[in-house]
Design an enzyme around this catalytic site. Structure first.
Site, PDB file in Angstrom:
ATOM      1  N   ASP A   1       9.191  -2.182   1.277  1.00 14.39           N
ATOM      2  CA  ASP A   1       8.691  -2.811   0.055  1.00 14.39           C
ATOM      3  C   ASP A   1       7.198  -3.076   0.237  1.00 14.39           C
ATOM      4  OD1 ASP A   1       8.375  -4.284  -2.292  1.00 14.39           O
ATOM      5  OD2 ASP A   1      10.244  -5.361  -2.052  1.00 14.39           O
TER       6      ASP A   1
ATOM      7  N   VAL B   1      17.571  -3.791  -5.675  1.00 15.12           N
ATOM      8  CA  VAL B   1      18.731  -2.908  -5.561  1.00 15.12           C
ATOM      9  C   VAL B   1      19.757  -3.538  -4.624  1.00 15.12           C
ATOM     10  CG1 VAL B   1      17.444  -0.789  -6.034  1.00 15.12           C
ATOM     11  CG2 VAL B   1      17.698  -1.583  -3.665  1.00 15.12           C
TER      12      VAL B   1
END
Length: 174
Positions: free
Chosen positions: A93, A143
């Site tokens: 990320d 997610v």
């Protein structure tokens, strides 16, 4: 977002690449708990080499929000000096956690340190981090599934799904 078949196909492809790149070398795979556990095990089975596996745990996420500073929860037990290390992570990320972990591992004088990430969010990577192997590039959405959680839930899903957050959660995390 990604079906179990898409994931399995990509894991096999990554295993083939890693087998080719590390043939004849002393490879230590370090899975990052908890999110990368399923991916790490499946990837190790797709690598046609003798490998050593170890595990580490680093906390940077709270229950649905980013916490910021990496904290080591579980250290590895393997000696890394002179060995090739492949860190296996679920999601790249911001890059902060993976950069911190790889710098920490480099202090043990391995022959090499590379990483394999299942998912990369290229639009959110802030630290200069280029994993050697990437399963899939995805959007910046949350997610869950295939070992990846949202608030410690949904790791048991075989597919990866986008988590749709309630409006209040989006405002609180923004």
């Amino acid at each position: 977002m990604l079906t179990s078949q898409q994931i399995a196909d990509r894991v096999r492809q990554l295993g083939t690449e890693i087998t080719r790149d590390y043939r004849g070398r002393d490879l230590v795979i370090i899975g990052v708990l908890k999110g990368a556990a399923a991916f790490t095990v499946d990837l190790a089975r797709a690598i046609d080499l003798p490998v050593v596996m170890d595990w580490t745990a680093v906390s940077t996420y709270g229950r649905g929000s980013t916490a910021g500073t990496p904290t080591l929860l579980k250290d590895i037990g393997e000696e890394l000096a002179g060995r090739d290390v492949l860190v296996v992570e679920d999601i790249l990320d911001s890059g902060a956690t993976l950069s911190w972990l790889m710098a920490r591992l480099r202090k043990q004088a391995p022959a090499s340190v590379n990483c394999c990430v299942l998912l990369r969010k290229p639009h959110t990577v802030a630290k200069p981090m280029e994993p050697r192997y990437v399963g899939f590039d995805i959007t910046e959405h949350w997610v869950a599934g295939y070992g990846i959680d949202y608030a410690e839930r949904h790791r048991n899903l075989s597919d990866i799904h986008e988590v749709r957050l309630p409006s209040a959660a989006l405002t609180a995390s923004a």
